[in-house]
Design a protein around this motif. Structure first.
Motif, PDB file in Angstrom:
ATOM      1  N   PHE A 100       4.723   1.348   1.624  1.00 21.04           N
ATOM      2  CA  PHE A 100       5.908   1.738   0.845  1.00 21.04           C
ATOM      3  C   PHE A 100       6.543   2.990   1.452  1.00 21.04           C
ATOM      4  O   PHE A 100       7.755   3.080   1.593  1.00 21.04           O
ATOM      5  N   MET A 101       5.716   3.959   1.845  1.00 21.56           N
ATOM      6  CA  MET A 101       6.218   5.169   2.470  1.00 21.56           C
ATOM      7  C   MET A 101       6.946   4.836   3.775  1.00 21.56           C
ATOM      8  O   MET A 101       8.013   5.380   4.061  1.00 21.56           O
ATOM      9  N   GLY A 102       6.383   3.910   4.565  1.00 19.56           N
ATOM     10  CA  GLY A 102       7.031   3.506   5.819  1.00 19.56           C
ATOM     11  C   GLY A 102       8.371   2.848   5.582  1.00 19.56           C
ATOM     12  O   GLY A 102       9.333   3.097   6.311  1.00 19.56           O
ATOM     13  N   LEU A 103       8.462   2.004   4.551  1.00 20.22           N
ATOM     14  CA  LEU A 103       9.728   1.366   4.204  1.00 20.22           C
ATOM     15  C   LEU A 103      10.760   2.420   3.810  1.00 20.22           C
ATOM     16  O   LEU A 103      11.896   2.407   4.291  1.00 20.22           O
ATOM     17  N   LEU A 104      10.366   3.348   2.954  1.00 19.11           N
ATOM     18  CA  LEU A 104      11.295   4.380   2.496  1.00 19.11           C
ATOM     19  C   LEU A 104      11.706   5.328   3.620  1.00 19.11           C
ATOM     20  O   LEU A 104      12.847   5.797   3.670  1.00 19.11           O
ATOM     21  N   LYS A 105      10.786   5.612   4.533  1.00 21.35           N
ATOM     22  CA  LYS A 105      11.043   6.565   5.625  1.00 21.35           C
ATOM     23  C   LYS A 105      12.156   6.088   6.560  1.00 21.35           C
ATOM     24  O   LYS A 105      12.885   6.898   7.121  1.00 21.35           O
ATOM     25  N   ILE A 106      12.307   4.784   6.709  1.00 18.90           N
ATOM     26  CA  ILE A 106      13.355   4.245   7.579  1.00 18.90           C
ATOM     27  C   ILE A 106      14.725   4.783   7.169  1.00 18.90           C
ATOM     28  O   ILE A 106      15.582   5.049   8.006  1.00 18.90           O
TER      29      ILE A 106
ATOM     30  N   MET B 272      -3.943  11.475  -9.074  1.00 16.81           N
ATOM     31  CA  MET B 272      -2.666  11.109  -9.696  1.00 16.81           C
ATOM     32  C   MET B 272      -1.750  10.370  -8.715  1.00 16.81           C
ATOM     33  O   MET B 272      -0.540  10.402  -8.836  1.00 16.81           O
ATOM     34  N   ARG B 273      -2.354   9.672  -7.761  1.00 18.23           N
ATOM     35  CA  ARG B 273      -1.597   8.881  -6.787  1.00 18.23           C
ATOM     36  C   ARG B 273      -1.891   7.407  -7.001  1.00 18.23           C
ATOM     37  O   ARG B 273      -3.024   7.029  -7.302  1.00 18.23           O
ATOM     38  N   PRO B 274      -0.875   6.570  -6.810  1.00 15.77           N
ATOM     39  CA  PRO B 274      -1.110   5.129  -6.998  1.00 15.77           C
ATOM     40  C   PRO B 274      -1.936   4.541  -5.858  1.00 15.77           C
ATOM     41  O   PRO B 274      -1.813   4.971  -4.704  1.00 15.77           O
TER      42      PRO B 274
ATOM     43  N   SER C 100       0.859  -1.180   0.000  1.00 17.74           N
ATOM     44  CA  SER C 100       0.000   0.000   0.000  1.00 17.74           C
ATOM     45  C   SER C 100       0.898   1.234   0.000  1.00 17.74           C
ATOM     46  O   SER C 100       2.088   1.152   0.346  1.00 17.74           O
ATOM     47  N   PRO C 101       0.367   2.391  -0.361  1.00 18.44           N
ATOM     48  CA  PRO C 101       1.186   3.601  -0.296  1.00 18.44           C
ATOM     49  C   PRO C 101       1.773   3.837   1.100  1.00 18.44           C
ATOM     50  O   PRO C 101       2.926   4.237   1.225  1.00 18.44           O
ATOM     51  N   ALA C 102       0.998   3.555   2.147  1.00 26.25           N
ATOM     52  CA  ALA C 102       1.489   3.746   3.516  1.00 26.25           C
ATOM     53  C   ALA C 102       2.632   2.773   3.827  1.00 26.25           C
ATOM     54  O   ALA C 102       3.609   3.148   4.477  1.00 26.25           O
TER      55      ALA C 102
ATOM     56  N   THR D 108       6.906  -0.059  -8.666  1.00 29.85           N
ATOM     57  CA  THR D 108       6.140   0.379  -9.826  1.00 29.85           C
ATOM     58  C   THR D 108       4.760   0.835  -9.363  1.00 29.85           C
ATOM     59  O   THR D 108       4.036   0.057  -8.737  1.00 29.85           O
ATOM     60  N   PRO D 109       4.386   2.096  -9.648  1.00 25.77           N
ATOM     61  CA  PRO D 109       3.040   2.544  -9.264  1.00 25.77           C
ATOM     62  C   PRO D 109       1.976   1.748 -10.013  1.00 25.77           C
ATOM     63  O   PRO D 109       2.135   1.421 -11.183  1.00 25.77           O
ATOM     64  N   TYR D 110       0.885   1.462  -9.321  1.00 23.62           N
ATOM     65  CA  TYR D 110      -0.170   0.616  -9.890  1.00 23.62           C
ATOM     66  C   TYR D 110      -1.528   1.239  -9.594  1.00 23.62           C
ATOM     67  O   TYR D 110      -1.767   1.724  -8.479  1.00 23.62           O
TER      68      TYR D 110
END
Length: 128
Positions: free
Chosen positions: A62-68, A113-115, A58-60, A104-106
């Motif tokens: 993926f964002m949590g993974l990247l935020k680390i 305009m958000r995946p 989910s966007p949340a 990849t955005p899906y």
């Protein structure tokens, strides 16, 4: 218990079955001479690398993974993770840095305009 989590208890989503590739590298300071014989020596301890793939986040998530790892958002390039180490056949804590992260955005919503999801997300953790 998560397959991979930070020392602060942030669990990464479970990786795709069969994608938690673990490799161990030995660092050396040499190569081969003109005869093709190895020259050099080991210059450090072996390093573990964990490559993970996630079928969809989910966007949340993926964002949590990247935020680390995002220093501008309170993350760090090097983090302590609890990972499975085949050298001791158990989970251990080790400092690791992140390699490339991709996804990849899906199902992009035409209004926002958000995946809706991210597919084929990949990340690598490498022991310091």
């Amino acid at each position: 218990m998560a397959w991979v989590e930070t020392a602060k208890g942030i669990a990464l989503p479970p990786p795709l079955l069969g994608s938690g590739n673990i490799s161990i590298s030995t660092l050396v300071d040499g190569g081969r001479n003109g005869n093709g014989n190895f020259i050099g020596q080991v210059v450090g301890d072996d390093k573990l690398k964990l490559e993970m793939s996630f079928p969809a986040l989910s966007p949340a998530e993926f964002m949590g993974l990247l935020k680390i790892f995002d220093r501008k958002r309170g993350g760090k390039f090097i983090n302590t993770f609890r990972v499975f180490d085949p050298r001791v056949n158990d989970f251990v804590y080790m400092d690791m840095y992140v390699g490339d992260r991709s996804g990849t955005p899906y199902l992009v919503n035409p209004q926002t305009m958000r995946p809706s999801f991210w597919r084929d997300v990949k990340a690598s953790l490498i022991q310091v």
